[in-house]
Design a protein around this motif. Structure first.
Motif, short mmCIF file in Angstrom:
data_model
loop_
_atom_site.label_atom_id
_atom_site.label_comp_id
_atom_site.label_asym_id
_atom_site.label_seq_id
_atom_site.Cartn_x
_atom_site.Cartn_y
_atom_site.Cartn_z
N LYS A 107 11.14 -11.40 -18.37
CA LYS A 107 11.87 -11.08 -17.14
C LYS A 107 11.07 -9.98 -16.47
CE LYS A 107 15.61 -13.52 -18.06
NZ LYS A 107 15.77 -14.80 -17.49
N MET A 108 10.44 -10.33 -15.35
CA MET A 108 9.58 -9.37 -14.65
C MET A 108 10.05 -9.24 -13.21
SD MET A 108 5.85 -10.72 -15.97
CE MET A 108 4.94 -9.60 -14.94
N SER A 109 9.88 -8.06 -12.66
CA SER A 109 10.18 -7.89 -11.25
C SER A 109 9.05 -8.51 -10.42
CB SER A 109 10.31 -6.40 -10.90
OG SER A 109 9.04 -5.77 -11.00
N ARG A 110 9.32 -8.81 -9.18
CA ARG A 110 8.28 -9.36 -8.31
C ARG A 110 7.12 -8.38 -8.18
NH1 ARG A 110 12.94 -11.87 -5.95
NH2 ARG A 110 12.60 -14.13 -5.92
N LYS A 111 7.45 -7.11 -8.17
CA LYS A 111 6.42 -6.08 -8.10
C LYS A 111 5.47 -6.20 -9.30
CE LYS A 111 6.15 -1.06 -8.47
NZ LYS A 111 6.95 0.17 -8.52
N GLN A 112 6.03 -6.38 -10.48
CA GLN A 112 5.21 -6.50 -11.69
C GLN A 112 4.36 -7.76 -11.65
OE1 GLN A 112 8.43 -6.21 -14.52
NE2 GLN A 112 7.77 -4.16 -15.15
N LEU A 137 3.14 -9.23 -8.93
CA LEU A 137 2.03 -8.95 -8.02
C LEU A 137 0.97 -8.07 -8.67
CD1 LEU A 137 3.70 -8.32 -4.54
CD2 LEU A 137 2.08 -10.12 -5.14
N LEU A 138 1.42 -7.04 -9.36
CA LEU A 138 0.48 -6.14 -10.02
C LEU A 138 -0.28 -6.84 -11.15
CD1 LEU A 138 2.66 -2.90 -10.17
CD2 LEU A 138 0.69 -3.33 -8.71
N LEU A 139 0.42 -7.66 -11.95
CA LEU A 139 -0.24 -8.39 -13.03
C LEU A 139 -1.29 -9.35 -12.47
CD1 LEU A 139 -0.52 -9.20 -16.01
CD2 LEU A 139 1.34 -10.83 -15.62
N GLU A 188 -6.36 -17.58 -14.87
CA GLU A 188 -6.12 -17.80 -13.44
C GLU A 188 -4.90 -18.69 -13.23
OE1 GLU A 188 -9.94 -19.33 -12.31
OE2 GLU A 188 -10.73 -17.33 -11.84
N LEU A 189 -4.76 -19.73 -14.06
CA LEU A 189 -3.58 -20.60 -13.96
C LEU A 189 -2.30 -19.85 -14.28
CD1 LEU A 189 -4.89 -23.94 -15.52
CD2 LEU A 189 -4.32 -23.51 -13.13
N LEU A 190 -2.35 -18.99 -15.29
CA LEU A 190 -1.18 -18.18 -15.64
C LEU A 190 -0.77 -17.30 -14.47
CD1 LEU A 190 0.88 -16.98 -17.68
CD2 LEU A 190 -0.91 -15.36 -18.31
N SER A 191 -1.75 -16.66 -13.86
CA SER A 191 -1.48 -15.81 -12.72
C SER A 191 -0.85 -16.61 -11.58
CB SER A 191 -2.78 -15.15 -12.25
OG SER A 191 -2.56 -14.40 -11.08
N ALA A 192 -1.43 -17.77 -11.28
CA ALA A 192 -0.91 -18.61 -10.21
C ALA A 192 0.50 -19.09 -10.51
CB ALA A 192 -1.84 -19.80 -9.99
N GLU A 193 0.76 -19.44 -11.77
CA GLU A 193 2.09 -19.91 -12.15
C GLU A 193 3.13 -18.79 -11.99
OE1 GLU A 193 4.44 -21.75 -16.01
OE2 GLU A 193 2.26 -21.69 -16.03
N CYS A 194 2.77 -17.58 -12.40
CA CYS A 194 3.69 -16.44 -12.26
C CYS A 194 4.00 -16.19 -10.79
CB CYS A 194 3.10 -15.19 -12.90
SG CYS A 194 3.05 -15.22 -14.70
N LEU A 195 2.98 -16.22 -9.95
CA LEU A 195 3.18 -16.01 -8.52
C LEU A 195 4.06 -17.10 -7.92
CD1 LEU A 195 -0.42 -14.94 -7.48
CD2 LEU A 195 1.63 -13.51 -7.36
N GLN A 196 3.82 -18.34 -8.33
CA GLN A 196 4.59 -19.46 -7.80
C GLN A 196 6.06 -19.34 -8.21
OE1 GLN A 196 5.79 -22.45 -9.72
NE2 GLN A 196 6.74 -23.09 -7.81
N LYS A 197 6.32 -19.03 -9.48
CA LYS A 197 7.69 -18.91 -9.97
C LYS A 197 8.43 -17.76 -9.30
CE LYS A 197 7.25 -21.19 -14.40
NZ LYS A 197 7.43 -21.09 -15.86
N ALA A 198 7.70 -16.72 -8.92
CA ALA A 198 8.32 -15.57 -8.26
C ALA A 198 8.40 -15.77 -6.75
CB ALA A 198 7.54 -14.29 -8.57
N GLY A 199 7.84 -16.86 -6.24
CA GLY A 199 7.86 -17.12 -4.80
C GLY A 199 6.95 -16.18 -4.04
N LEU A 200 5.85 -15.76 -4.67
CA LEU A 200 4.98 -14.75 -4.07
C LEU A 200 3.57 -15.25 -3.76
CD1 LEU A 200 6.00 -11.77 -6.36
CD2 LEU A 200 6.66 -12.12 -3.98
#
Length: 92
Positions: A28-33, A35-37, A68-80
């Motif tokens: 469970k991560m904030s959207r801020k986290q 983006l930073l990750l 890179e895929l992990l990063s993209a997936e996190c951004l996509q799931k957070a709507g960012l």
């Protein structure tokens, strides 16, 4: 330690049986986290981290692609995804 020694140690650790086995991590991560990750991952993979310890330098291109895929997936799931791309464009 010399860079070559660090690379061999890291390569040995990454070769331990079971290191390629998938693990489920419920975060469970904030959207801020998120983006930073994503920014930290991108900086590390692009060689922009001056504090690099040799770990990212010893990664295969396949492992870098997975990060890179992990990063993209996190951004996509957070709507960012769109916001992240716009922030990257501002930073150039």
């Amino acid at each position: 330690m010399k860079a070559g020694e660090v690379g061999r140690i890291i390569d040995t650790i990454l070769s331990i049986p079971g290191m390629n086995d998938p693990v489920k991590i419920d975060l469970k991560m904030s959207r801020k986290q998120v983006l930073l990750l994503s920014n930290v991952i991108a900086r590390g993979l692009n060689g922009k981290d001056e504090q690099a310890d040799g770990l990212l330098e010893s990664l295969s291109s396949e492992s870098k692609g997975e990060l890179e895929l992990l990063s993209a997936e996190c951004l996509q799931k957070a709507g960012l995804t769109e916001l992240y791309e716009k922030l990257r464009a501002l930073g150039k």
